[in-house]
Design a protein around this motif. Structure first.
Motif, PDB file in Angstrom:
ATOM      1  N   LEU A 242     -58.341 -58.840 -41.612  1.00  8.03           N
ATOM      2  CA  LEU A 242     -58.256 -57.391 -41.362  1.00  8.03           C
ATOM      3  C   LEU A 242     -59.630 -56.753 -41.521  1.00  8.03           C
ATOM      4  O   LEU A 242     -60.176 -56.714 -42.610  1.00  8.03           O
ATOM      5  CB  LEU A 242     -57.266 -56.772 -42.358  1.00  8.03           C
ATOM      6  N   PRO A 243     -60.206 -56.257 -40.408  1.00  6.69           N
ATOM      7  CA  PRO A 243     -61.590 -55.767 -40.507  1.00  6.69           C
ATOM      8  C   PRO A 243     -61.700 -54.425 -41.233  1.00  6.69           C
ATOM      9  O   PRO A 243     -60.855 -53.556 -41.068  1.00  6.69           O
ATOM     10  CB  PRO A 243     -61.993 -55.599 -39.034  1.00  6.69           C
ATOM     11  N   PHE A 245     -63.800 -50.893 -41.896  1.00  5.05           N
ATOM     12  CA  PHE A 245     -64.753 -49.980 -41.272  1.00  5.05           C
ATOM     13  C   PHE A 245     -65.389 -49.155 -42.383  1.00  5.05           C
ATOM     14  O   PHE A 245     -64.967 -49.218 -43.540  1.00  5.05           O
ATOM     15  CB  PHE A 245     -64.044 -49.096 -40.240  1.00  5.05           C
ATOM     16  N   GLU A 251     -66.960 -43.226 -35.789  1.00  7.21           N
ATOM     17  CA  GLU A 251     -66.761 -44.677 -35.784  1.00  7.21           C
ATOM     18  C   GLU A 251     -65.713 -45.132 -34.756  1.00  7.21           C
ATOM     19  O   GLU A 251     -65.651 -46.304 -34.420  1.00  7.21           O
ATOM     20  CB  GLU A 251     -66.358 -45.145 -37.186  1.00  7.21           C
ATOM     21  N   ASN A 252     -64.885 -44.193 -34.273  1.00  8.95           N
ATOM     22  CA  ASN A 252     -63.891 -44.568 -33.267  1.00  8.95           C
ATOM     23  C   ASN A 252     -64.356 -44.268 -31.850  1.00  8.95           C
ATOM     24  O   ASN A 252     -63.572 -44.311 -30.905  1.00  8.95           O
ATOM     25  CB  ASN A 252     -62.560 -43.852 -33.536  1.00  8.95           C
ATOM     26  N   VAL A 256     -67.830 -48.839 -30.140  1.00  9.37           N
ATOM     27  CA  VAL A 256     -67.949 -49.250 -31.539  1.00  9.37           C
ATOM     28  C   VAL A 256     -66.897 -50.321 -31.803  1.00  9.37           C
ATOM     29  O   VAL A 256     -65.703 -50.080 -31.621  1.00  9.37           O
ATOM     30  CB  VAL A 256     -67.753 -48.068 -32.513  1.00  9.37           C
ATOM     31  N   TYR A 257     -67.357 -51.501 -32.194  1.00  7.48           N
ATOM     32  CA  TYR A 257     -66.467 -52.645 -32.410  1.00  7.48           C
ATOM     33  C   TYR A 257     -66.473 -53.066 -33.869  1.00  7.48           C
ATOM     34  O   TYR A 257     -67.490 -52.942 -34.550  1.00  7.48           O
ATOM     35  CB  TYR A 257     -66.998 -53.868 -31.651  1.00  7.48           C
ATOM     36  N   SER A 258     -65.382 -53.669 -34.318  1.00  9.96           N
ATOM     37  CA  SER A 258     -65.456 -54.483 -35.533  1.00  9.96           C
ATOM     38  C   SER A 258     -66.064 -55.816 -35.084  1.00  9.96           C
ATOM     39  O   SER A 258     -65.943 -56.190 -33.912  1.00  9.96           O
ATOM     40  CB  SER A 258     -64.064 -54.731 -36.120  1.00  9.96           C
ATOM     41  N   ASN A 260     -64.991 -58.668 -35.810  1.00 12.18           N
ATOM     42  CA  ASN A 260     -63.851 -59.494 -35.399  1.00 12.18           C
ATOM     43  C   ASN A 260     -63.511 -59.288 -33.936  1.00 12.18           C
ATOM     44  O   ASN A 260     -63.292 -60.251 -33.197  1.00 12.18           O
ATOM     45  CB  ASN A 260     -62.607 -59.127 -36.218  1.00 12.18           C
ATOM     46  N   GLU A 261     -63.437 -58.028 -33.526  1.00 10.29           N
ATOM     47  CA  GLU A 261     -63.072 -57.763 -32.134  1.00 10.29           C
ATOM     48  C   GLU A 261     -64.157 -58.289 -31.195  1.00 10.29           C
ATOM     49  O   GLU A 261     -63.864 -58.970 -30.211  1.00 10.29           O
ATOM     50  CB  GLU A 261     -62.870 -56.266 -31.880  1.00 10.29           C
TER      51      GLU A 261
ATOM     52  N   GLY B 224     -53.414 -56.897 -36.087  1.00  5.15           N
ATOM     53  CA  GLY B 224     -54.211 -56.253 -37.136  1.00  5.15           C
ATOM     54  C   GLY B 224     -55.545 -56.925 -37.400  1.00  5.15           C
ATOM     55  O   GLY B 224     -56.195 -56.645 -38.402  1.00  5.15           O
ATOM     56  N   MET B 225     -55.977 -57.801 -36.491  1.00  2.55           N
ATOM     57  CA  MET B 225     -57.138 -58.619 -36.760  1.00  2.55           C
ATOM     58  C   MET B 225     -58.435 -58.040 -36.188  1.00  2.55           C
ATOM     59  O   MET B 225     -59.517 -58.437 -36.598  1.00  2.55           O
ATOM     60  CB  MET B 225     -56.845 -59.991 -36.157  1.00  2.55           C
ATOM     61  N   CYS B 226     -58.330 -57.128 -35.207  1.00  2.00           N
ATOM     62  CA  CYS B 226     -59.551 -56.731 -34.501  1.00  2.00           C
ATOM     63  C   CYS B 226     -59.890 -55.255 -34.579  1.00  2.00           C
ATOM     64  O   CYS B 226     -61.054 -54.880 -34.497  1.00  2.00           O
ATOM     65  CB  CYS B 226     -59.460 -57.165 -33.046  1.00  2.00           C
ATOM     66  N   ARG B 230     -57.383 -48.919 -32.716  1.00  2.00           N
ATOM     67  CA  ARG B 230     -57.357 -47.867 -33.728  1.00  2.00           C
ATOM     68  C   ARG B 230     -57.186 -46.473 -33.132  1.00  2.00           C
ATOM     69  O   ARG B 230     -57.577 -46.206 -32.009  1.00  2.00           O
ATOM     70  CB  ARG B 230     -58.548 -47.951 -34.671  1.00  2.00           C
ATOM     71  N   GLU B 256     -58.677 -38.536 -28.375  1.00  2.00           N
ATOM     72  CA  GLU B 256     -59.394 -39.771 -28.729  1.00  2.00           C
ATOM     73  C   GLU B 256     -58.711 -40.983 -28.080  1.00  2.00           C
ATOM     74  O   GLU B 256     -59.369 -41.870 -27.526  1.00  2.00           O
ATOM     75  CB  GLU B 256     -59.417 -39.932 -30.249  1.00  2.00           C
ATOM     76  N   ARG B 259     -59.475 -41.220 -24.436  1.00  2.00           N
ATOM     77  CA  ARG B 259     -60.836 -41.661 -24.227  1.00  2.00           C
ATOM     78  C   ARG B 259     -60.959 -43.165 -24.473  1.00  2.00           C
ATOM     79  O   ARG B 259     -61.554 -43.902 -23.693  1.00  2.00           O
ATOM     80  CB  ARG B 259     -61.725 -40.902 -25.205  1.00  2.00           C
ATOM     81  N   ARG B 260     -60.335 -43.638 -25.557  1.00  2.00           N
ATOM     82  CA  ARG B 260     -60.445 -45.066 -25.870  1.00  2.00           C
ATOM     83  C   ARG B 260     -59.767 -45.925 -24.799  1.00  2.00           C
ATOM     84  O   ARG B 260     -60.206 -47.032 -24.516  1.00  2.00           O
ATOM     85  CB  ARG B 260     -59.865 -45.356 -27.262  1.00  2.00           C
TER      86      ARG B 260
END
Ligand code: FAD
Ligand code: FAD
Ligand code: SF4
Ligand code: SF4
Ligand code: FES
Ligand code: MG
Lengths: 466, 284
Positions: A242-243, A245, A251-252, A256-258, A260-261, B224-226, B230, B256, B259-260
């Motif tokens: 679980l990354p 931030f 940050e969103n 912007v990546y983790s 992991n992603e 939930g890994m990446c 969000r 948001e 946009r994402r």
């Protein structure tokens, strides 16, 4: 170029490296490994100590002295078998272990000069054996008992391997479509070729381990389901996926990546071969990576190979960087810039909502904190802006909550890590064992493997006495 | 490998195509609850995409998915036939929808949103809620699952943008009329395009009617890994795949999300062009 690299390894056999210019044009492995002659000559540097300190530094207690002696005699297969007694993934560990903090830091030769290159020798004999020897786990009498292993990272692979040796009927469940955990989706090809991981997985399959991908324990099947299906013990090696931030403003934003992603898109989903492979990744001309661990170096070096200029942004100084020294060196050789003592403040986007720049504050080192590291403090009025098209956040990972949410009886600590006995891997639920990053938080491949082995012994003991 | 058991074209206007597939995935079928979704990857070179479970049959092991052909992967899905196989299919994912006792629930589905809404409508109806359904689309041809929705709704309304069927106007037009008629509403569930969910949430906020929306964020793993998925909800960052996909509509930052979702628009075009489907209507 290769001449000055040799200079850094006075005393020990140098490892050939891919030329800098070739590196950033592809994903080929950077460290090329020893030749037979080099391996023998490096092995001869070992003093065959009476009380080999090196062995104590290895989390899985490999008989280092013995395997090196066999290597020196050119008995590479025997050396390999010696390592295999303790370590089920030597080709992986020889490449990614932080040897300089584990076995090699204890080596007596290191007191005066450079320690024996234990990791490189381990890698050499494993690579040699992979091409020459058809390895096989043979188990005499089936124990007849079914054990489920959840997660196929180093912890799960090691646990499954040990249990197979003990003749258990093992099924490994993996959430992703490919087994290997971080070895597959996180650590890039140029540091750990995926063929090596696949080889290890094949080896387990030959030993009778069944591997079921696309099964999420806690969703597709619960732990209770596993017991109902006849499994008598369960090992949880679900990792720290679980990354985290930073909670920065902006940050969103798009781009912007983790880490992991970013790494999953490129490594597991092969976005570097987009559009032939369908998963996209967005890399502009300027990439910044926040953090300075192995994960951050991997993300930075990956972005570099995708054509960007790259900067690492780190709050402390180079001395405190958690990444392996070798990785930091490689990153520098590949032209990655380092902004140290730089604290990210906020992320700013353009009118379409894509990241445009990151604002940082310059820090200086103050008094040491509880960890003994000197605490960085802000220099007033030192804010600066770095233009970026892509920002990768690599500031750590926590345990994935899926299994624990679905299993209320499973005891966890305040960070959500599963609580497991260090000697046996036992959790709060009888028959359920755990190990690796999900217990310790993000750690290392060899530690996760060690935990998998301990849990296999714990499970064996439990099922024998049940 | 997961076998395609059945295929049905639900809508084909020449421009819009919506298909239904039953996939053999017994473990997923057994665990499915309304609100869940799956991640699938068609073949070795494919991307992982999320799709809502529209229905599931624990006896036959069939999991029904409904997809609108919008881009490369969904079009490829649309080319599959019964008997073909999908390489990876994993689930059920996300939090199951959770309904504390609600007497009167208004379920609003816009466009393809009807597919994920349908299992919730069915569940609510069967567990004793009074269900009013409002279905909206651009025109008559794009109304999905009409008879199924009707079967499990006490009241059923249709709105089309062009007036070709039902009321001319938006789903919010009908919702406003309902509210004006003083019918008490305990809960609104709205699933559809973001502008629709945003409009519904803005309307119900004024009347303080609890509203749930289901988000369709970009996803990679779905576990939930990446963090690709969000979304900001009530000022906090949440992961749609493990915390959602349903959230309180009054707290979601829809702008948001919008946009994402458009993050890879250029790349998505690139894939289609590569496949020779870059024209106005793509490969049909
Ligand atoms: C980019 C990167 C670089 C690294 N570099 C190094 C390095 O150079 N040297 C080093 O020693 N260490 C390194 N590490 C750390 C090391 O990889 C980890 O410590 C190690 O992989 C942990 O092993 P594990 O088996 O506990 O978990 P993981 O490797 O994380 O494997 C867990 C597996 O479980 C699966 N899973 C999770 N939940 C479920 C579920 N509910 N059901 C089924 N399956 C599930 C996951 O998909 C995953 O495959 C690095 C890590 C990263 C991310
Ligand atoms: C929880 C959830 C449930 C969903 N349920 C359904 C459903 O039941 N039926 C249906 O038709 N669609 C559903 N979607 C949307 C569906 O995933 C996308 O339409 C699909 O991924 C488009 O892929 P493509 O290659 O065909 O199109 P592309 O051309 O690649 O993309 C078109 C648009 O689809 C969205 N999209 C693209 N890739 C992804 C991705 N990896 N994850 C999420 N969205 C993406 C983006 O908005 C993009 O602009 C759902 C999404 C989520 C998150
Ligand atoms: S496994 Fe790691 S620590 Fe142990 S000997 Fe090998 S390189 Fe050293
Ligand atoms: S400590 Fe060094 S010199 Fe001594 S046995 Fe180990 S590797 Fe050889
Ligand atoms: S899709 Fe990766 S965390 Fe949600
Ligand atoms: Mg796509």
């Amino acid at each position: 170029m290769s001449v000055d690299k040799r200079a850094r390894f006075i005393g020990r056999e140098p490892m050939a490296l891919l030329e800098d210019e070739l590196r950033v044009r592809g994903f080929s492995e950077v460290a090329l490994g020893y030749t037979e002659e080099q391996a023998i000559s490096e092995a001869k540097r070992c003093l065959k100590c009476k009380n080999p300190k090196c062995q104590l530094g290895c989390p899985v207690n490999i008989d280092i002295k013995d395997f090196i002696a066999l290597t020196a005699e050119g008995k590479f297969i025997e050396a390999y078998k010696k390592i295999k007694e303790k370590n089920s993934l030597p080709a992986v560990c020889g490449r990614v272990c932080p040897q300089e903090e584990q076995c090699e830091v204890e080596c007596i030769v290191g007191l005066k000069g450079e320690p024996v290159a234990i990791g490189r020798l381990e890698r050499f004999v494993s690579d040699y054996a992979l091409t020459k020897e058809h390895k096989k786990i043979v188990c005499e009498v089936s124990a007849g008992k079914k054990v489920a292993v959840v997660g196929s990272g180093p912890a799960g692979l090691a646990c499954a391997g040990e249990l197979a040796k003990l003749c258990y009927d093992v099924t490994m469940y993996e959430a992703f479509h490919e087994p290997g955990g971080v070895l597959m989706y996180g650590i890039p090809e140029f540091r750990l070729p995926k063929g090596i991981v696949k080889e290890e997985v094949e080896f387990l399959k030959e030993a009778g381990v069944k591997i079921e991908c696309n099964v999420i324990i806690g969703k597709t099947l619960t732990i209770d389901d596993l017991f109902e299906m006849g499994f008598e013990a369960v090992f949880l090696g679900t990792g720290a996926g679980l990354p985290y931030f930073l909670g920065l403003e902006g940050e969103n934003l798009n781009g912007v990546y983790s880490a992991n992603e970013f790494l999953t898109r490129v490594n597991l989903m092969r976005a570097y071969r987009f559009p032939e492979y369908k998963t996209p990744v967005y890399v502009g001309n300027h990439v910044a990576v926040i953090g300075a661990g192995n994960v951050a170096m991997d993300a930075a070096r990956t972005a570099r190979r995708l054509g960007a200029t790259v900067h690492i942004i780190y709050r402390r100084s180079e001395e405190e960087m958690p990444a392996r020294k070798e990785e930091i060196e490689h990153a520098k050789e590949e032209g990655i810039g380092f902004l140290t003592l730089a604290n990210p403040m906020k992320v700013i986007g353009d009118e379409k909502g894509y990241v445009k720049e990151i604002v940082c504050q310059q820090m200086e080192l103050g008094e040491p904190d509880e960890s003994g590291r000197r605490r960085p403090q802000a220099i007033p009025g030192s804010e600066f802006t770095l233009p970026v098209d892509t920002l990768v956040v690599a500031v750590g990972q926590g345990p994935n909550p899926i299994v624990t949410q679905a299993t209320p009886d499973l005891a966890t600590n305040k960070w959500g890590n599963i609580i497991a006995d260090e000697q046996t891997g036992a959790t709060s639920i009888p028959g359920v064992y755990a190990g690796g990053d999900v217990v310790t938080g993000a750690a290392t491949v060899i530690k996760a493997m060690g935990a998998g082995k301990i849990a296999a012994a714990g499970i064996h003991n439990y099922l024998t006495n049940k | 490998m997961y076998k395609v058991l059945r295929k049905k074209v639900l809508t084909d206007t020449g421009v819009d195509r919506v298909i239904l597939l039953d996939i053999e995935a017994p473990l997923v079928a057994k665990k499915h609850k309304p609100g869940h979704f799956v991640m699938l990857r068609i073949d070795e070179k494919g991307e992982r995409v999320p799709l809502t479970i529209a229905d599931a049959n624990p006896e036959t092991g069939a999991v029904t998915i409904i997809a609108q052909e919008v881009g490369s992967t969904s079009k490829q899905l649309g080319r599959l036939e019964a008997g073909d196989h999908i390489l990876d299919f994993v689930g059920p994912l996300g939090q199951a929808a959770h309904y504390p006792e609600h007497k009167h629930v208004v379920c609003i589905g816009g466009g393809l949103g009807v597919a994920p809404l349908y299992p919730e409508v069915k569940h609510l109806y069967q567990t004793g809620s009074h269900v009013t359904s409002i279905v909206g689309a651009r025109n008559k041809d794009l109304i999905l699952l009409e008879s199924e929705m009707q079967e499990y709704s006490h009241e059923f309304y249709i709105a089309t943008d062009d007036g070709s069927y039902g009321t001319k106007g938006f789903v919010t037009t009908i919702l406003q009329e309902l509210i004006d008629s003083n019918t008490p509403v305990d809960l609104v569930i709205a699933i559809g395009p973001i502008p629709m969910m945003k409009a519904v949430a803005n309307l119900t906020r004024k009347y303080e009617i609890k509203t749930l929306v289901s988000l369709n964020s970009l996803m990679v793993d779905g576990t939930g890994m990446c963090g690709a998925c969000r979304v900001t909800v009530g000022g906090e960052t949440k992961f749609t795949c493990i915390d959602g996909p349903e959230f309180d509509g009054h707290l979601v930052d829809f702008d948001e999300q919008m946009r994402r979702l458009s993050m890879y628009k250029d790349k998505e075009k690139e894939v289609l062009i590569q496949e020779g489907c870059g024209g106005a209507n793509g490969c049909q």
